[in-house]
Write a protein that holds these residues in place. Sequence first.
Motif, short mmCIF file in Angstrom:
data_model
loop_
_atom_site.label_atom_id
_atom_site.label_comp_id
_atom_site.label_asym_id
_atom_site.label_seq_id
_atom_site.Cartn_x
_atom_site.Cartn_y
_atom_site.Cartn_z
N TYR A 172 -19.85 -24.74 -22.27
CA TYR A 172 -20.00 -24.17 -20.92
C TYR A 172 -21.39 -24.29 -20.32
N GLN A 194 -21.92 -28.35 -20.70
CA GLN A 194 -20.67 -28.86 -20.14
C GLN A 194 -20.38 -30.30 -20.55
N GLN A 246 -18.21 -33.09 -21.51
CA GLN A 246 -16.81 -33.22 -21.11
C GLN A 246 -15.84 -33.42 -22.27
N ASN A 284 -14.51 -30.25 -24.26
CA ASN A 284 -13.71 -29.15 -23.71
C ASN A 284 -12.20 -29.37 -23.87
N PHE A 305 -16.24 -30.27 -15.94
CA PHE A 305 -16.59 -28.97 -15.36
C PHE A 305 -17.71 -29.07 -14.33
N ARG A 306 -18.56 -30.09 -14.46
CA ARG A 306 -19.75 -30.19 -13.61
C ARG A 306 -19.41 -30.40 -12.14
N PHE A 361 -16.89 -28.96 -10.55
CA PHE A 361 -16.20 -27.80 -9.96
C PHE A 361 -17.16 -27.04 -9.05
N HIS A 393 -21.59 -23.55 -8.14
CA HIS A 393 -20.81 -24.00 -9.29
C HIS A 393 -19.64 -23.03 -9.46
N THR A 430 -13.98 -23.09 -13.87
CA THR A 430 -14.41 -23.64 -15.17
C THR A 430 -13.78 -22.85 -16.31
N GLY A 443 -11.10 -24.22 -18.79
CA GLY A 443 -11.59 -24.28 -20.17
C GLY A 443 -10.69 -23.52 -21.13
#
Lengths: 234, 248
Positions: free
Chosen positions: A126, A129, A131, A134, A140-141, A143, A150, A155, A159
């Motif tokens: 988290y 992040q 990729q 996860n 996630f970056r 989002f 952010h 996320t 996740g």
Amino acid sequence: MKTIANIFASSLGKKYIMAVTGFGLFLFVIGHLAGNLQVFLGPEAINRYGAFLQSNPELLWPARIGLLLMLGLHIWSAAKVSLENRAARPEGYAAYEPVGSTYASRTMLVSGSIIFVFVVYHLLHYTAQVQYLNLTGRDFRVFVDLKDRHDIFKTLVVGFSNGWVSGFYILGMALLCLHLSHGASSMFQSLGWRNDVYRPMMENLARVVALLIFLGYSSIPAAILFGYGREVLR
Amino acid sequence: MNLTLKVWRQKNPRAAGGFETYEAKGVTPEMSFLEMLDVVNEELIAGGRDPIAFDSDCREGICGMCSLVINGIPHGGQPGTTTCELHLRHFHDGQTITVEPWRAKAFPVVRDLITNRSAFDRIIQAGGFVSVNTGGTPDGNAIPVPKTTADRAMDAAACIGCGACVAVCKNASAMLFVAAKVSHLNLLPQGKAEKDRRALNMVKQMDHEGFGNCTVTGSCEAVCPKEISLSFIAKMNRDYGVATLKGQ
């Protein structure tokens, strides 16, 4: 200087280091939980909180470095103490019964080691992040919410919708609960802030707080697994 | 009653040891564990074999000489009891009992079940005393000691230095022993003058002897025949911390 060298060299000194850093990390665990629980207030609250934390790198980085330092010293003292303990009994018993001790107190090294693995994964998952860690195939970056912050809410929902990841988080928190059920009271013993009057209270309080921490943290992946926040995926 | 004993036998500190099995036949429930070993030894001697070497002295639970890890628990696991006061009524007929010496690097095996506990003596020599200068005899009531303080000091002073705390600790830590000795004198006005030095020196000697560290499991107070409280370790931690912060 000699005083500091003595603290690092002596048996009791190493326990002071473990207790003080443990106390610092314990406070962080509580603060982090209080912040995280805002996820139940909806996307606006948690995204605003995340943006607030990220907005001031002059405070964020000293806090991060302080936490890393405490974690490092906590692990260093644990490793040193454990090696010395092993050396103190070169030949073991054929029959051995650990009378009067709790399971948690005897397994601090194991629970602590697994929590460390969890922390590393959690940071990569988290914070950095990464990729491919996860297990959802999403990045996630990218989002971002409507206010261009952010999107932490999304996320978390993405996740934790992976059962393996959620399961590992809950396992990590169960071990943290075990670790703190002993540690949160034991640190006062190591620093000499405990006597026969306060001891039963502290031991019980440590168990209650550890359990609350477990329930608090686990409620987030558990709620998401049960469908909380699914609407943001649509 | 009849018992089967699995006893650790070791000729000398350097020899490799191992378990040997003996039968204790016709012993009675009223016998203490050591009396049962006496019976076994008499038979061994009569048969021309080496008797089992074990420590004992007063046999009334106050000297701290007897030891023995019995079925995995120092002094056999009866609360507030030394091995010499452990009666066979706590065992059942036909039971197999494992008997081992204290296990710690700082307590090397001398022979069979006897370990060398001189490390404790050296810790006492490092600070477990009150320096008394010569002169006129002080009046008995000149130094007031509150009853509660005297009681607490006595609770700590009850330690007989048997080493069961070290034997049971998963870390072979001597903290309960050292804490009892530090606290006993540090609590009393006569010992206050050397409070800081005592805590620092005794802990230093303890570390030097190669005992482990405390992880607050509480096993030590569970087996302590004098039921010394774990809270004395907190007191020692406090005294040592204060002395360290003073930069002594």
